[in-house]
Design a protein around this motif. Structure first.
Motif, PDB file in Angstrom:
ATOM      1  N   LEU A 197       0.800  -1.272   0.054  1.00  0.00           N
ATOM      2  CA  LEU A 197      -0.018  -0.087   0.036  1.00  0.00           C
ATOM      3  C   LEU A 197       0.917   1.361  -0.030  1.00  0.00           C
ATOM      4  O   LEU A 197       0.642   2.301  -0.790  1.00  0.00           O
ATOM      5  CB  LEU A 197      -0.953   0.119   1.183  1.00  0.00           C
ATOM      6  CG  LEU A 197      -1.934   1.139   1.425  1.00  0.00           C
ATOM      7  CD1 LEU A 197      -3.098   0.706   2.314  1.00  0.00           C
ATOM      8  CD2 LEU A 197      -1.514   2.241   2.126  1.00  0.00           C
ATOM      9  N   ALA A 198       1.919   1.233   0.821  1.00  0.00           N
ATOM     10  CA  ALA A 198       2.714   2.361   0.863  1.00  0.00           C
ATOM     11  C   ALA A 198       3.387   2.713  -0.354  1.00  0.00           C
ATOM     12  O   ALA A 198       3.515   3.729  -0.851  1.00  0.00           O
ATOM     13  CB  ALA A 198       3.939   2.067   1.875  1.00  0.00           C
ATOM     14  N   ASP A 199       4.029   1.740  -1.131  1.00  0.00           N
ATOM     15  CA  ASP A 199       4.528   1.834  -2.630  1.00  0.00           C
ATOM     16  C   ASP A 199       3.596   2.314  -3.401  1.00  0.00           C
ATOM     17  O   ASP A 199       3.806   3.177  -4.272  1.00  0.00           O
ATOM     18  CB  ASP A 199       4.981   0.311  -2.964  1.00  0.00           C
ATOM     19  CG  ASP A 199       6.201  -0.256  -2.160  1.00  0.00           C
ATOM     20  OD1 ASP A 199       6.464  -1.517  -2.156  1.00  0.00           O
ATOM     21  OD2 ASP A 199       7.012   0.635  -1.360  1.00  0.00           O
ATOM     22  N   ARG A 200       2.128   1.598  -3.461  1.00  0.00           N
ATOM     23  CA  ARG A 200       1.348   2.192  -4.394  1.00  0.00           C
ATOM     24  C   ARG A 200       0.964   3.720  -4.277  1.00  0.00           C
ATOM     25  O   ARG A 200       0.523   4.092  -5.228  1.00  0.00           O
ATOM     26  CB  ARG A 200      -0.180   1.300  -4.082  1.00  0.00           C
ATOM     27  CG  ARG A 200      -1.076   1.665  -5.070  1.00  0.00           C
ATOM     28  CD  ARG A 200      -1.971   0.256  -5.379  1.00  0.00           C
ATOM     29  NE  ARG A 200      -2.507  -0.193  -4.183  1.00  0.00           N
ATOM     30  CZ  ARG A 200      -3.910  -0.080  -3.557  1.00  0.00           C
ATOM     31  NH1 ARG A 200      -4.519   0.677  -4.307  1.00  0.00           N
ATOM     32  NH2 ARG A 200      -4.377  -0.447  -2.429  1.00  0.00           N
ATOM     33  N   PHE A 201       0.850   4.328  -3.045  1.00  0.00           N
ATOM     34  CA  PHE A 201       0.409   5.471  -2.669  1.00  0.00           C
ATOM     35  C   PHE A 201       1.448   6.348  -2.595  1.00  0.00           C
ATOM     36  O   PHE A 201       1.403   7.816  -2.536  1.00  0.00           O
ATOM     37  CB  PHE A 201      -0.603   5.576  -1.485  1.00  0.00           C
ATOM     38  CG  PHE A 201      -1.942   5.068  -1.697  1.00  0.00           C
ATOM     39  CD1 PHE A 201      -2.286   3.764  -1.387  1.00  0.00           C
ATOM     40  CD2 PHE A 201      -2.794   5.889  -2.385  1.00  0.00           C
ATOM     41  CE1 PHE A 201      -3.487   3.331  -1.608  1.00  0.00           C
ATOM     42  CE2 PHE A 201      -4.210   5.310  -2.463  1.00  0.00           C
ATOM     43  CZ  PHE A 201      -4.281   4.183  -2.189  1.00  0.00           C
ATOM     44  N   ALA A 202       2.774   6.040  -2.683  1.00  0.00           N
ATOM     45  CA  ALA A 202       3.807   6.878  -2.375  1.00  0.00           C
ATOM     46  C   ALA A 202       4.068   8.007  -3.642  1.00  0.00           C
ATOM     47  O   ALA A 202       4.369   9.339  -3.202  1.00  0.00           O
ATOM     48  CB  ALA A 202       5.341   6.079  -2.322  1.00  0.00           C
ATOM     49  N   GLY A 203       3.756   7.752  -4.405  1.00  0.00           N
ATOM     50  CA  GLY A 203       3.646   8.835  -5.615  1.00  0.00           C
ATOM     51  C   GLY A 203       2.481   9.841  -5.767  1.00  0.00           C
ATOM     52  O   GLY A 203       2.520  10.886  -6.494  1.00  0.00           O
TER      53      GLY A 203
END
Lengths: 65, 189
Positions: free
Chosen positions: B9-15
Motif C-alpha cells: 500500500l505504501a509503495d502504491r500511494f507513495a507517488g
C-alpha cells in the motif's frame, strides 16, 4: 501508567482498552498529537508531525510480537 | 500484522504524496525469545529483528520507552491512523486492514484534492471494518516469541471463550473492538 505497567511481561487482555480507544483516544477530525520518535535506521529524532507536514500520512502502530 | 500488504500500500500511494510509517511500540505478546522491553536497547533489538524477519520497507520509528505516542493514540497493539496535511485525523482504526486503509485513503486523497474546488467540508463519521485473520501465521508469531507467549494467549482464549462466541452468523466472531451485544447480553428484552 508506569513504564513497567506499559511494558508488561505477560499478555493479559484489558477488557476496557478497546472501548477506551473508541471513546477517549483522539477522534476523526481532531488534530493529531505529535511526539518525538527515533528513526530505527539512523537513530535520529523525528517529530511525528513531520510525517504529515507535506502530505497525507498513514501511521501503523505495532511490534514484532 | 499484514506487513507485506501495508508495505505494498505504501509503495502504491507513495507517488501521491502519501508517507507511510510504522511506529514500534511495546511487545504485544512477549515471550522468552522476544521479551518485554526493559530498556530502549531492548526495543531497538526487537525492532531490528522485526525488520530483518518481515522485510519492512516503510520507515520504522521507535516510540519512547514509556510508550508516550502509543498511549496518546489509544495503546492498542496494531492500530492504523490516516492523518492529513495540517494534522487533521481522517481515519482511526483499532486493527489494521490494508484493504480498509486503502479505501479510506482514496477518500482522503479525493477530499484533499477537491476540497477547495468543490467546497467540501470534513465531518466526523464512524463505520465498521473487517479483515481476514490468518490464524496459522498468528500462531507462528506466538511460537516465534516463545512458549510464554503461546501460553498467555491460550489462557486468554479459555478465559474469554463465552464472550467471544458469535451470537449469529450476521455478527461473526467477536474480537476485541467488536462491541456488539445481543438483547440478552445488554439487558434489553
Amino acid at each position: 501508567m508506569s513504564h513497567s505497567e506499559y511494558n508488561y511481561s505477560e499478555f493479559v487482555v484489558s477488557k476496557e482498552e478497546f472501548a477506551d480507544f473508541a471513546v477517549h483516544a483522539p477522534k476523526v477530525t481532531m488534530r493529531a498529537p505529535s511526539f518525538p520518535l527515533e528513526d530505527l535506521a539512523t537513530g535520529e529524532t523525528v517529530q511525528m508531525s513531520e510525517l504529515w507536514a507535506s502530505g497525507v500520512a498513514v501511521v501503523e502502530f505495532g511490534s514484532f510480537t | 500484522m499484514a506487513t507485506g500488504s501495508m508495505d505494498d500500500l505504501a509503495d502504491r500511494f507513495a507517488g501521491r504524496a502519501v508517507r507511510s510509517a510504522f511506529i514500534y511500540t511495546r511487545e504485544a505478546h512477549p515471550g522468552e525469545n522476544y521479551r518485554h522491553h526493559r530498556s530502549m536497547d531492548d526495543k531497538r533489538r526487537n525492532a531490528r529483528a522485526y525488520l530483518e524477519h518481515s522485510k519492512v520497507r516503510r520507515q520504522i520509528l521507535l516510540d519512547d520507552f514509556e510508550g508516550t505516542a502509543h498511549r496518546a493514540y489509544g495503546v492498542l497493539p496494531n492500530m492504523t491512523w490516516i492523518i492529513g496535511r495540517g494534522g487533521m485525523i481522517h481515519y482511526k482504526s483499532a486493527w489494521t486492514s490494508a484493504a480498509d486503509v486503502a479505501d479510506a485513503l482514496e477518500n482522503v486523497l479525493d477530499f484533499q484534492v477537491n476540497r477547495a474546488k468543490k467546497q467540501w467540508v470534513a465531518f466526523y463519521s464512524e463505520r465498521s471494518a473487517w479483515s481476514t485473520r490468518d490464524m496459522a501465521q498468528f500462531k507462528a508469531g506466538l511460537e516465534r516469541a516463545g512458549p510464554q507467549a503461546v501460553a498467555d494467549y491460550q489462557r486468554m482464549l479459555e478465559t474469554n471463550k463465552a464472550a467471544r462466541a458469535a451470537p449469529t452468523e450476521d455478527i461473526g466472531p467477536r474480537i476485541p473492538g467488536n462491541f456488539y451485544k445481543t438483547e440478552g447480553e445488554s439487558g434489553q428484552r
